[in-house]
Design an enzyme around this catalytic site. Structure first.
Site, mmCIF file in Angstrom:
data_model
loop_
_atom_site.group_PDB
_atom_site.id
_atom_site.type_symbol
_atom_site.label_atom_id
_atom_site.label_comp_id
_atom_site.label_asym_id
_atom_site.label_seq_id
_atom_site.Cartn_x
_atom_site.Cartn_y
_atom_site.Cartn_z
ATOM 1 N N LYS A 27 0.837 -1.205 0.000
ATOM 2 C CA LYS A 27 0.000 0.000 0.000
ATOM 3 C C LYS A 27 0.872 1.256 0.000
ATOM 4 O O LYS A 27 0.676 2.167 -0.810
ATOM 5 C CB LYS A 27 -0.922 -0.025 1.231
ATOM 6 C CG LYS A 27 -2.103 0.895 1.126
ATOM 7 C CD LYS A 27 -2.985 0.812 2.388
ATOM 8 C CE LYS A 27 -3.773 -0.467 2.453
ATOM 9 N NZ LYS A 27 -4.425 -0.689 3.763
ATOM 10 N N ARG A 97 -3.327 3.220 8.487
ATOM 11 C CA ARG A 97 -3.613 2.057 7.642
ATOM 12 C C ARG A 97 -2.475 1.051 7.698
ATOM 13 O O ARG A 97 -1.319 1.425 7.653
ATOM 14 C CB ARG A 97 -3.798 2.515 6.184
ATOM 15 C CG ARG A 97 -4.571 3.799 6.048
ATOM 16 C CD ARG A 97 -4.542 4.351 4.625
ATOM 17 N NE ARG A 97 -5.201 3.493 3.676
ATOM 18 C CZ ARG A 97 -5.229 3.737 2.364
ATOM 19 N NH1 ARG A 97 -4.599 4.803 1.868
ATOM 20 N NH2 ARG A 97 -5.856 2.912 1.551
ATOM 21 N N GLY A 106 -6.835 -10.034 7.609
ATOM 22 C CA GLY A 106 -6.439 -10.296 8.991
ATOM 23 C C GLY A 106 -5.572 -9.174 9.529
ATOM 24 O O GLY A 106 -5.394 -9.035 10.728
ATOM 25 N N MET A 108 -4.811 -5.240 10.463
ATOM 26 C CA MET A 108 -5.720 -4.332 11.143
ATOM 27 C C MET A 108 -6.539 -3.486 10.169
ATOM 28 O O MET A 108 -6.020 -3.013 9.165
ATOM 29 C CB MET A 108 -4.945 -3.400 12.065
ATOM 30 C CG MET A 108 -5.872 -2.717 13.053
ATOM 31 S SD MET A 108 -5.106 -1.303 13.832
ATOM 32 C CE MET A 108 -5.246 -0.096 12.544
ATOM 33 N N ARG A 341 -3.439 -1.450 -6.399
ATOM 34 C CA ARG A 341 -2.621 -2.668 -6.280
ATOM 35 C C ARG A 341 -3.042 -3.605 -7.400
ATOM 36 O O ARG A 341 -4.121 -3.434 -7.978
ATOM 37 C CB ARG A 341 -2.837 -3.336 -4.927
ATOM 38 C CG ARG A 341 -4.262 -3.809 -4.752
ATOM 39 C CD ARG A 341 -4.515 -4.418 -3.392
ATOM 40 N NE ARG A 341 -5.934 -4.303 -3.083
ATOM 41 C CZ ARG A 341 -6.456 -4.511 -1.889
ATOM 42 N NH1 ARG A 341 -5.697 -4.815 -0.884
ATOM 43 N NH2 ARG A 341 -7.753 -4.400 -1.698
ATOM 44 N N HIS A 459 -15.944 -9.370 1.402
ATOM 45 C CA HIS A 459 -14.880 -10.270 1.857
ATOM 46 C C HIS A 459 -15.014 -11.650 1.211
ATOM 47 O O HIS A 459 -14.047 -12.196 0.664
ATOM 48 C CB HIS A 459 -14.942 -10.385 3.387
ATOM 49 C CG HIS A 459 -13.908 -11.312 3.961
ATOM 50 N ND1 HIS A 459 -14.176 -12.619 4.293
ATOM 51 C CD2 HIS A 459 -12.599 -11.112 4.223
ATOM 52 C CE1 HIS A 459 -13.070 -13.190 4.760
ATOM 53 N NE2 HIS A 459 -12.101 -12.293 4.729
ATOM 54 N N ARG A 621 3.412 -49.604 -13.837
ATOM 55 C CA ARG A 621 4.070 -50.100 -12.630
ATOM 56 C C ARG A 621 3.544 -51.492 -12.304
ATOM 57 O O ARG A 621 2.324 -51.697 -12.247
ATOM 58 C CB ARG A 621 3.791 -49.153 -11.462
ATOM 59 C CG ARG A 621 4.387 -49.648 -10.160
ATOM 60 C CD ARG A 621 4.201 -48.661 -9.041
ATOM 61 N NE ARG A 621 2.815 -48.607 -8.595
ATOM 62 C CZ ARG A 621 2.382 -47.767 -7.655
ATOM 63 N NH1 ARG A 621 3.217 -46.903 -7.119
ATOM 64 N NH2 ARG A 621 1.128 -47.781 -7.280
ATOM 65 N N SER A 767 11.953 -43.287 -12.189
ATOM 66 C CA SER A 767 10.829 -42.412 -11.880
ATOM 67 C C SER A 767 10.806 -42.254 -10.363
ATOM 68 O O SER A 767 10.715 -43.244 -9.636
ATOM 69 C CB SER A 767 9.522 -43.025 -12.380
ATOM 70 O OG SER A 767 8.452 -42.203 -12.013
ATOM 71 N N THR A 770 7.954 -39.919 -5.090
ATOM 72 C CA THR A 770 8.313 -39.042 -3.980
ATOM 73 C C THR A 770 7.389 -39.189 -2.775
ATOM 74 O O THR A 770 7.724 -38.707 -1.696
ATOM 75 C CB THR A 770 8.356 -37.575 -4.438
ATOM 76 O OG1 THR A 770 7.197 -37.312 -5.213
ATOM 77 C CG2 THR A 770 9.596 -37.318 -5.261
ATOM 78 N N CYS A 839 6.760 -39.264 -10.319
ATOM 79 C CA CYS A 839 5.368 -39.685 -10.429
ATOM 80 C C CYS A 839 4.631 -39.570 -9.098
ATOM 81 O O CYS A 839 3.496 -39.982 -8.976
ATOM 82 C CB CYS A 839 5.268 -41.089 -10.985
ATOM 83 S SG CYS A 839 6.023 -42.324 -9.932
ATOM 84 N N TYR A 859 10.746 -35.240 -17.258
ATOM 85 C CA TYR A 859 9.308 -34.984 -17.206
ATOM 86 C C TYR A 859 8.769 -35.019 -15.778
ATOM 87 O O TYR A 859 9.440 -35.526 -14.873
ATOM 88 C CB TYR A 859 8.545 -35.999 -18.074
ATOM 89 C CG TYR A 859 8.561 -37.403 -17.508
ATOM 90 C CD1 TYR A 859 7.593 -37.816 -16.593
ATOM 91 C CD2 TYR A 859 9.541 -38.321 -17.879
ATOM 92 C CE1 TYR A 859 7.608 -39.085 -16.057
ATOM 93 C CE2 TYR A 859 9.569 -39.596 -17.350
ATOM 94 C CZ TYR A 859 8.597 -39.977 -16.432
ATOM 95 O OH TYR A 859 8.615 -41.239 -15.890
HETATM 96 P P1 ADP Z 1 -7.765 -2.077 3.365
HETATM 97 O O1 ADP Z 1 -6.348 -2.492 3.384
HETATM 98 O O2 ADP Z 1 -8.647 -2.915 4.186
HETATM 99 O O3 ADP Z 1 -8.261 -1.854 1.977
HETATM 100 P P2 ADP Z 1 -7.417 0.759 3.591
HETATM 101 O O4 ADP Z 1 -6.260 1.224 4.370
HETATM 102 O O5 ADP Z 1 -7.294 0.786 2.141
HETATM 103 O O6 ADP Z 1 -7.820 -0.677 4.112
HETATM 104 O O7 ADP Z 1 -8.628 1.631 4.041
HETATM 105 C C1 ADP Z 1 -9.933 1.288 3.744
HETATM 106 C C2 ADP Z 1 -10.666 2.464 3.243
HETATM 107 O O8 ADP Z 1 -10.563 3.544 4.136
HETATM 108 C C3 ADP Z 1 -10.145 3.030 1.941
HETATM 109 O O9 ADP Z 1 -10.631 2.334 0.856
HETATM 110 C C4 ADP Z 1 -10.686 4.424 1.981
HETATM 111 O O10 ADP Z 1 -11.999 4.428 1.526
HETATM 112 C C5 ADP Z 1 -10.636 4.748 3.435
HETATM 113 N N1 ADP Z 1 -9.473 5.594 3.720
HETATM 114 C C6 ADP Z 1 -8.256 5.222 4.098
HETATM 115 N N2 ADP Z 1 -7.446 6.278 4.237
HETATM 116 C C7 ADP Z 1 -8.195 7.355 3.946
HETATM 117 C C8 ADP Z 1 -7.950 8.757 3.878
HETATM 118 N N3 ADP Z 1 -6.750 9.237 4.151
HETATM 119 N N4 ADP Z 1 -8.957 9.555 3.516
HETATM 120 C C9 ADP Z 1 -10.163 9.046 3.227
HETATM 121 N N5 ADP Z 1 -10.462 7.761 3.271
HETATM 122 C C10 ADP Z 1 -9.491 6.922 3.618
HETATM 123 MG MG MG Z 2 5.438 -46.024 -3.954
HETATM 124 MG MG MG Z 3 -7.860 -0.606 0.769
#
Ligand code: ADP
Ligand code: MG
Ligand code: MG
Length: 886
Positions: A27, A97, A106, A108, A341, A459, A621, A767, A770, A839, A859
């Site tokens: 990020k 972030r 997972g 934060m 990304r 999610h 075999r 052959s 494994t 194999c 192979y």
């Molecule tokens: P994740 O990794 O879960 O995508 P982000 O860090 O991208 O989390 O944050 C989630 C959302 O929070 C972003 O998509 C955006 O909408 C909002 N956000 C994060 N930073 C800012 C910011 N500086 N201003 C406005 N919105 C933000």
């Molecule tokens: Mg065997």
């Molecule tokens: Mg995001």
């Protein structure tokens, strides 16, 4: 010079860049990169992943020398924005972030609006002349800070919000006015105090430091650790922390926030794909707070913003040369990008995008071949609903991840994990309102996922696509009753444990099981496979022991059979009885008589397989498993057998006892069988050679390779080879036909690998088996690893399960020795190239395939469904592996 721990970005400059993912996280690196290419990004700074590592080294403390660097970067942000952090009249607010080198559920959740306090919220209300906005931002901060940094259950806040909405008689959060929100802030603070045992911090600086620590803490949180384990992610330093000036999508109807993909992540089609919400902030779009609008609607609502967004879409793709997953916010008509990304995509989309981008001139063929994760091809090989089946959808949701799956309904991820432990064969469909990172273990084990809420970027959708699992989301017709353990779908009640079918390609949901069919390799998929074939050095064969499997594998591009197991053929109808008769016979004559009954059937099997392989080599075999596996062990079945064969049941029991072994995997099996009973091998060789003669007569090319299993010494191989040659010569002389055939051995006992030079004197091919080789190298019984392997992996005693991916250091060393000694000896003695393959199940694992390429095997052989995966993995190995951006 002291170490740089904090990297500023903002305006058109940045101290970091897109290459610095290891240090800045994905990020942070991309925020810097976007600044550098002139895309509007709110200014901020990234605290490096090294600080995360140091945080843990210092017993969960941020090292002192980092602090002044934070202060300095914060000053630069203040200067650019023209506001001060902590100012009560006109405060600078920031988001905090997380972000590691690889994106990872997972980690934060982001905290927004950080820096607001009782005093500055009033300042903000006055300054913007928008108290509704100010209090909305504050209540969000208390919720996010409380739940993500301080561990208060988000539901407690949610409960207050619901109460408030009910009391006011409104449905949406946007219908609450400034006064309502002000009151809500009061209640949120009470919730905070009750659960944290302290007041919500009124010192912005303290908020910031606690939030930064919370990000670091999440790195070792259960969810993140679990995810890294499943995805086999190792070697990362930690997570970075991004602190960034806030822009606000919740300032009214000219503001909003959205998420989008530069192409359709399901199909790969080159269209702009995503959702947005007006007057909303952060995760509102993904969390299903309100139903988001499709991105195309933005064209009408905010034409200028839309146009600018389309330009950015182009610019990002041109720059990154890959499909991007982007997040943006519009503050009073002004667009800001908050993230980009490489977008997660289905296997289908991955293939289409890679091939399209070559056509568009964005990337070359090699890049395309390297770009697609071989495992993701699973997705294109997923079963589809049989078009001939009677398909009656009862409901339709959003098609979130393609492929069709039937399975039993279970209502929680824990239930899936539990059920899977007891009944690993059962296909399971996890049905939930929505999923969250806590559910990943159960989601991983399910064959499909169905949710009643959520959109394309929820999610469940994102995770399912990542794993190539069929998934339908937002199916509102599904009502879940966890107490009753049932769901109803448009009036049909389905109990947990009963079957449903989902079609992630269309979004359809069906009651019961619907038959599925297998796809074919056509179009872009075929094109990508052609490119892969151009670059790979390894040949790809398949493990198959029926003509049908052989034919399927040929369609998927197999260039021969690397392992045809003959034992399954002895279980077939009309065979098992003769087999048992053979085992029970008291002398050689009796055994030969029984084997004579199996021989013609076995010959027919081979004819079918040779025909299907049409000129490609087929490695067969000789019988491998211990004989007791063919005898019935319970009394009733023994009685029945006694009846059929007309022998006393006591005799059967006696023979079963006699064959009982303490350690059957290391017992009377493999080449040990034909050494004691040569007539078994003789029968099999006759069937093989006669089948080859027959197919040869039909005008087809045949290349049988007879493989002796479990050899440990050259004498074992020689003993059997003599018999094989004698029988083969006899058959060919009788028929007056010469067949090219080879005799080789499996290398699966460590001693065989170590004495490969001797063994190669009598083997024309090796052959590597494994599975057994791993079992015997570690001394792990592969059927009994369940009791300790999970602990081994959790405690990092082993990095991966060595039965899934070759243990390069140990087993790999034996393979290397085997290949080298075998090849040298064959070369010096006969001037011949020793053909070497694998194999074991590792033959279909991309990491193991890379290893096979490196040791110079000829192979790999894998199950029919993994053949395309192996072709691609082999090409990637040859092209030199690059780190794939997940
Ligand atoms: P994740 O990794 O879960 O995508 P982000 O860090 O991208 O989390 O944050 C989630 C959302 O929070 C972003 O998509 C955006 O909408 C909002 N956000 C994060 N930073 C800012 C910011 N500086 N201003 C406005 N919105 C933000
Ligand atoms: Mg065997
Ligand atoms: Mg995001």
């Amino acid at each position: 010079m002291s170490t740089k721990y904090v990297y500023f970005f903002g305006g058109k400059t940045a101290e970091g860049n897109g290459q610095m993912r290891d240090l800045l996280g994905g990020k942070g690196a991309n925020l810097a990169e976007m600044c550098l290419i002139g895309i509007p990004v709110p200014p901020g700074f990234t605290i490096t992943t090294e600080v995360c590592a140091a945080y843990y080294e210092h017993g969960k403390k941020i090292p002192e020398e980092v602090l002044p660097q934070i202060d300095e970067a914060l000053k630069r942000v203040e200067a650019l924005v023209g506001k001060k952090f902590g100012d009560s009249a006109d405060p600078l607010l920031v988001s905090v972030r997380s972000g590691a080198a690889l994106s990872m559920p997972g980690m934060m959740n982001t905290i927004l609006n950080l820096g607001l306090t009782d005093a500055s919220v009033e300042g903000l209300a006055r300054k913007t002349n928008n108290p509704r906005f100010a209090y909305d931002s504050y209540r969000r901060l208390i919720d996010m800070f409380g739940s993500t940094a301080m561990g208060v259950d988000h539901d407690h806040f949610e409960h207050e919000l619901q109460q408030m909405k009910e009391a006011k008689g409104v449905k949406l959060d946007t219908d609450l006015n400034a006064e309502d929100l002000k009151e809500l802030v009061r209640r949120y603070k009470a919730v905070y105090r009750k659960h944290v045992g302290d007041d919500f911090p009124q010192d912005p600086r303290k908020q910031l430091m606690l939030a930064i620590q919370a990000v670091f803490n999440s790195w070792m949180g259960k969810k993140a650790v679990e995810y890294r384990r499943i995805e086999r992610i190792t070697g990362l330093k930690g997570t970075a922390v991004n602190v960034q000036a806030m822009v606000f999508g919740n300032m009214g109807n000219t503001s909003g926030t959205g998420v989008a993909f530069t192409r359709d992540p399901n199909t790969g089609e080159n269209v702009f794909y995503g959702d947005y919400l007006i007057n909303a902030q952060g995760e509102d779009v993904v969390a299903g707070i309100r139903t988001p609008e499709p991105i195309s609607r933005l064209k009408e609502v905010m034409p200028q913003v839309y146009e600018q967004l389309c330009d950015i879409r182009q610019k990002l793709e041109q720059h990154y040369k890959d499909m991007q997953d982007i997040e943006f916010t519009v503050q009073e008509g002004v667009l800001y990008m908050l993230q980009t990304r490489a977008g997660k995509r289905t296997g289908t989309a991955a293939v289409r995008i890679a091939v399209d981008m070559v056509r568009e001139g964005l990337i070359d063929e090699r890049t395309a071949v390297l770009r697609v994760n071989p495992e993701s091809l699973n997705h294109l090989l997923l079963p589809q609903l049989d078009p001939k089946a009677n398909i009656k959808p009862v409901a339709q949701g959003i098609a979130a991840s393609p492929g069709a799956a039937s399975g039993i309904v279970l209502l929680s991820a824990d239930a899936v994990v539990e059920h899977h432990e007891k009944h690993p064969q059962d296909p399971i469909i996890l049905v939930r309102k929505e999923t969250s990172p806590e559910d990943v273990a159960g989601m991983h084990l399910a064959v499909g996922i169905l949710t009643s809420t959520g959109g394309k970027s929820s999610h469940a959708a994102v995770v399912a696509r990542g794993w190539g699992k069929p998934c339908v989301v937002g199916c509102e017709a599904v009502k879940i009753s966890e107490e009753a353990g049932t769901i109803t779908i448009a009036g049909h009640t389905v109990k947990a444990g009963e079957y449903i079918t989902i079609n992630g390609t269309t979004g359809d949901v069906m009651i019961g099981k619907v038959p599925t069919v297998l796809p074919k390799i056509t179009g872009d998929f075929a094109t990508l496979m052609e490119w892969a074939d151009k670059y790979r050095k390894l040949r790809v064969r398949t493990n198959a022991d029926s003509p049908a499997d052989a034919a399927k594998a040929r369609e998927f591009g197999a260039e021969g059979i690397g392992l045809c197991r003959t034992e399954h053929m002895f279980f077939g109808e009309g065979r098992i009885l003769a087999m048992r008769e053979m085992i029970l016979a008291s002398d050689e004559a009796g055994r030969r008589a029984a084997l004579a009954k199996i021989e013609p059937l076995q010959r027919e099997d081979f004819i079918g397989i040779f025909e299907a392989m049409d000129g490609y080599p087929v490695t067969i075999r000789l019988l491998d498993p211990p004989l007791h596996e063919f005898l019935p062990h319970d009394h009733a079945a023994q009685e029945e057998l006694a009846q059929s064969l007309g022998v006393p049941v006591a005799k059967i029991k006696e023979r079963v006892d006699e064959l009982h072994e303490f350690n059957p995997m290391m017992g009377f099996r493999g080449c040990r069988l034909p050494i004691v009973y040569p007539e078994i091998a003789e029968m099999q060789v006759r069937a093989i050679i006669e089948a080859a003669i027959e197919v040869h007569r039909r005008g087809k090319k045949v290349l049988p390779e007879i493989m002796v299993p479990l050899v440990g010494t050259i004498e074992e191989l020689r003993f059997i080879k003599q018999r094989i040659v004698a029988v083969a010569e006899e058959c060919m002389a009788k028929a007056g036909v010469r067949i090219e055939y080879q005799i080789g051995t499996m290398i699966e006992v460590p001693r065989a690998a170590l004495t490969a030079d001797q063994i190669a004197e009598d083997a024309e091919f090796f052959s590597f088996g494994t599975n057994d080789l791993t079992q015997m190298t570690f001394g792990f019984s592969r059927d009994d690893i369940k009791s300790f392997m999970p602990t081994y992996l959790r405690e990092k005693i082993l990095p991966v399960d060595p039965f899934q991916s070759i243990d390069v250091k140990g087993v790999g060393q034996l393979i290397e020795i085997g290949v080298r000694k075998g090849r040298e000896s064959r070369q010096s003695k006969y001037g011949q190239h020793l053909k070497v393959g694998i194999c074991g199940e590792h033959g279909g694992d991309p990491d193991s395939i890379r290893f096979c390429h490196q040791v110079g095997m000829d192979y790999v052989s894998c199950s029919p469904f993994r053949v395309p995966i192996a072709r691609l993995a082999a090409a990637q190995a040859a092209l030199g592996d690059i780190k794939r951006d997940k």
